[in-house]
Design an enzyme around this catalytic site. Structure first.
Site, PDB file in Angstrom:
ATOM      1  CE  LYS A  71     -16.112   1.470  -7.411  1.00  0.00           C
ATOM      2  NZ  LYS A  71     -16.804   2.190  -6.372  1.00  0.00           N
TER       3      LYS A  71
ATOM      4  CE  LYS B 242      -4.438  -1.556   1.710  1.00  0.00           C
ATOM      5  NZ  LYS B 242      -5.561  -1.272   2.608  1.00  0.00           N
TER       6      LYS B 242
ATOM      7  CE  LYS C 263      -7.972  -8.661  -5.008  1.00  0.00           C
ATOM      8  NZ  LYS C 263      -7.719  -8.839  -3.612  1.00  0.00           N
TER       9      LYS C 263
END
Ligand code: TRP
Length: 336
Positions: free
Chosen positions: A202, A112, A199
């Site tokens: 969004k 992240k 996968k």
């Protein structure tokens, strides 16, 4: 309190539910409600750890709550993390029982913080992002959860949670915290219809997700244009795109699954037939969800009231743990 074992899991209020998170996690949460005492959290403190919109976060939380209840999560099992500030307080205490070295090794933090530096013009990686798994440990341990149903991307965080619990127990000289176990149920991993090599998520863009409340026309269009010829594996194996359609059919409990699979094995399957059947199954599923959601939205005030009530009830459990913890670690623990 009941003597059922406790299950806890949490979800961040970022975006609406899609079939990837529904089949991959939420459907399982719904099913677990009949055999366990369940605590399901909307973790809005966690949603602050990445750059976010302060004007939108609260609405995102309410939207997600509406979605979760519409697909079968019981309101009384839901809580909002920021309505139970004891999570943050226990998080602080755990900061003092967590090792910087171990927390620095968390791959989710590394991944992240990398996306932040790629996206943000002026790179800003918050201390909150680093500390995220310590707060997660507090979410879990504050309810003394026995089982935590999560994907294997969370294994490291669960391991850290057990380490914190263990270190805490050692320091206070008492087996106070239950060491929680990860509940790995075999859940389908739904891929993007537009790119079955990634996968359903969004972050890749709208065409990569099928919404849980998507309109019939959109679902039919998305399935019709689903990629079937990408990800063809070595000789004779099913391509990832076709596999994904079958996976969706199976996850949604389609009765046509076996028949279509035999056609596939016999080499007579027409992809158009597979797509039609997949779209039919999904439309049937989402139509039910859309109806439930409309019902809930007619009386959103009532749902909001219920969630505040359930958070207040669940908070009592958290407060009890925190008083005991403060006592054990030598802090003041007056109950006002
Ligand atoms: N880290 C989890 C995720 O990214 C969300 C989460 C926060 C969580 N606290 C939790 C999951 C406690 C399980 C238990 O999906």
């Amino acid at each position: 309190m009941s003597d059922q074992k406790r299950v806890l899991s949490c979800i961040q209020p970022t975006g609406n539910l899609h079939l990837g998170n529904y089949f991959g996690a939420v459907k399982n949460w719904v099913d677990l409600q009949s055999s366990y005492q369940c605590f399901y959290g909307i973790v809005d403190y966690h949603a602050m750890t990445m750059p976010y919109n302060t004007k939108k976060l609260r609405n995102q939380s309410w939207d997600l709550i509406v979605d979760l209840v519409s697909v079968g999560i019981k309101p009384e099992n839901l809580f909002v993390q920021s309505l139970i500030p004891e999570h943050a307080e226990l998080g602080w205490i755990f900061n003092c029982f967590a090792s910087v070295g171990r927390v620095s090794n968390m791959t989710q933090y590394k991944d992240k913080s990398q996306t932040v530096s790629e996206k943000a013009k002026d790179t800003f990686i918050s201390v909150g992002l680093f500390d995220y798994p310590v707060l997660q440990a507090a979410d879990i341990l504050i309810y003394k959860a026995d089982f935590v149903p999560v994907g294997d991307d969370q294994d490291q965080h669960l391991e850290l949670t057990r380490e914190i619990a263990d270190r805490f127990n050692f320091n206070v000289g008492k087996d106070y915290f239950v060491l929680p176990k990860t509940l790995h149920t075999k859940t389908p991993r739904i891929k993007s219809p537009a790119d079955p090599e990634r996968k359903m998520s969004k972050s890749a863009g709208e065409k990569h997700v099928i919404g849980v409340f998507a309109e019939e026309a959109r679902i039919r269009k998305q399935i019709k244009s689903a990629v079937t010829d990408v990800g063809i594996q070595t000789d004779g194996q099913m391509s990832l795109g076709v596999e994904n359609l079958f996976e969706l059919m199976r996850a949604a409990g389609s009765e046509d699954f076996d028949g279509l699979m035999s056609d596939y094995e016999a080499g007579t399957l027409k992809y158009s037939a597979l797509k039609d059947a997949t779209a039919d199954t999904l439309v049937k599923l989402t139509t039910g969800f859309i109806e439930k959601k409309a019902e809930i939205l007619e009386n959103k005030k009532e749902l909001k009231y219920k969630i505040k009530q359930s958070s207040a009830e669940i908070r009592k459990v958290a407060q009890e743990t925190l008083l005991e913890v403060k006592d054990l670690v030598g802090l003041m623990n007056v109950k006002f």
